[in-house]
Design a protein around this motif. Sequence first.
Motif, short mmCIF file in Angstrom:
data_model
loop_
_atom_site.label_atom_id
_atom_site.label_comp_id
_atom_site.label_asym_id
_atom_site.label_seq_id
_atom_site.Cartn_x
_atom_site.Cartn_y
_atom_site.Cartn_z
N LEU A 57 -23.06 1.21 11.15
CA LEU A 57 -22.19 0.79 10.05
C LEU A 57 -23.00 0.73 8.77
N ILE A 58 -22.40 1.18 7.69
CA ILE A 58 -23.10 1.26 6.42
C ILE A 58 -22.39 0.36 5.40
N GLY A 59 -23.16 -0.26 4.52
CA GLY A 59 -22.59 -1.09 3.46
C GLY A 59 -21.75 -2.22 4.03
N THR A 60 -20.50 -2.32 3.57
CA THR A 60 -19.65 -3.42 4.00
C THR A 60 -18.76 -3.03 5.19
N GLY A 61 -19.25 -2.14 6.04
CA GLY A 61 -18.50 -1.80 7.25
C GLY A 61 -17.93 -0.39 7.26
N GLU A 136 -7.45 -12.95 -0.56
CA GLU A 136 -8.44 -14.01 -0.85
C GLU A 136 -9.74 -13.37 -1.34
N LEU A 137 -10.64 -14.19 -1.87
CA LEU A 137 -11.98 -13.74 -2.25
C LEU A 137 -12.77 -13.41 -0.99
N ASN A 138 -13.63 -12.40 -1.09
CA ASN A 138 -14.52 -12.05 0.02
C ASN A 138 -15.59 -13.09 0.27
N ALA A 139 -15.90 -13.90 -0.74
CA ALA A 139 -17.04 -14.80 -0.70
C ALA A 139 -17.07 -15.61 0.59
N GLY A 145 -14.40 -10.52 3.91
CA GLY A 145 -13.68 -9.30 4.26
C GLY A 145 -12.27 -9.21 3.72
N SER A 146 -11.73 -10.32 3.20
CA SER A 146 -10.32 -10.32 2.77
C SER A 146 -10.07 -9.29 1.66
N ILE A 177 -4.28 -14.67 -5.32
CA ILE A 177 -4.49 -13.89 -6.56
C ILE A 177 -5.82 -13.15 -6.63
N ALA A 178 -6.67 -13.31 -5.61
CA ALA A 178 -8.06 -12.81 -5.76
C ALA A 178 -8.13 -11.33 -6.14
N GLY A 179 -7.20 -10.51 -5.63
CA GLY A 179 -7.28 -9.07 -5.91
C GLY A 179 -6.37 -8.60 -7.04
N MET A 180 -5.72 -9.52 -7.74
CA MET A 180 -4.72 -9.10 -8.71
C MET A 180 -5.34 -8.40 -9.93
N SER A 181 -6.50 -8.86 -10.39
CA SER A 181 -7.17 -8.18 -11.53
C SER A 181 -7.49 -6.74 -11.15
#
Length: 406
Positions: A57-61, A136-139, A145-146, A177-181
């Motif tokens: 797996l590379i990077g974030t999956g 949601e935020l990934n943090a 992963g969200s 709202i995490a991904g709305m921007s």
Amino acid sequence: MRAPLIILIAVCFSSALKADYVKVSRDAVIRAEGNSSATIIERVEAGTLLPLLSNELIGTGYLKVTTPLGKTGFIYKSWVRIIKGDIPAETITPQTTNELTTSGNLEVHVINVGQGDAIIIRCPDGNHEMLIDAAELNAGFRYPGSQTEFRNYISAFQQENNPIEVAISTHPHSDHIAGMSWVLSEYQVSLYVDNGMKNTSGTYGSLEQKIIDANINRKQLNDSVIPDIDFCPREDVNARILRPAGYDEEGMDPNDYSVIVRVDYGGSSFLFTGDAEREMEHKLMNDPETAALLDVDFLKVGHHGSHSSSDTTFLNVVTPTIAAISCGAETVGTNVSHKHPRMVTVNNLIPYLGQRNGMETSLEAYNRSSGKWEVVSSKAALYITNNDGDMIFLSDGSEIWRRGDR
Ligand SMILES: [Zn+2]
């Protein structure tokens, strides 16, 4: 225990020597690098076979593959199934898609974003969409992963040059709202709707800045006129906001100010209640105008299946035959403390629901009385992202079913 371990090592070692490949399980994007913000270099349809260049797996999956056009690219791991051995020669047919695919049905995609909400609805014409919430935020302290799942799903689902007609933030909590921007940056959004509440978080602040900087057409729940969210031009599809008397009363829980959405297609109907809790449910029932619009076939269950929502008096009015809960896994991120869904909600819902095409499934829910996660086996048409993954519900204008169930 030693023998199985040796066998396992032998299997892993021998499999690494073969040229394995992946089968793409849904329409997906291939990126130039192994992260969700990397450039999209190709799009592939479900069923496409791609040679795998490395099992790691590379990077974030991401998995490194050869694209149908012969380039090197990266595809997200959840979107493919790894198959051992050489790719069958006769099936290497380049399959790329830049055309919109339409099933002719109304599609409601409840994306598995863990402890958060993200729902995208597509008009039966295949070309008009409404987004409700953006994960949601990934943090690590929120839900790892969200955002990755959300952005990957939307990137594959929605062509870059295809506007999203309506995007709604039900309320300004980060798990909505995490991904709305990102959505407002990636796509032309014809109308953005929120509930008019402010929030002190940085996530909310940067979204506000984006709305101002990009001069987004924004309407709010507390405008004098209820925003018109009828995103689909077909006459037999209707989308509207339910705004009961007292919706803006002070002192409610922030979740109770959620934007409530009803969608109808022919004789089938859907209700999306964001994180609304009991107080808002009762306001909806007490206002004759909104009460008359509560009886639907499909319910996106309020507040991630929490015990604070889905009161039986509310369900008696809504009488859903199919229901979906969006919530995280038991041991991950914010759901470790929230413990969604709750057993009381699952038990409240089951008597109303139809059956999942004869299949029994095991649902996990937290029982506050015993203080434990417990398993319920049921054939009820109750779908939960932490159990069922991404879920696509289809309506032909009379019936609603989950894709794959019939
Ligand atoms: Zn929420």
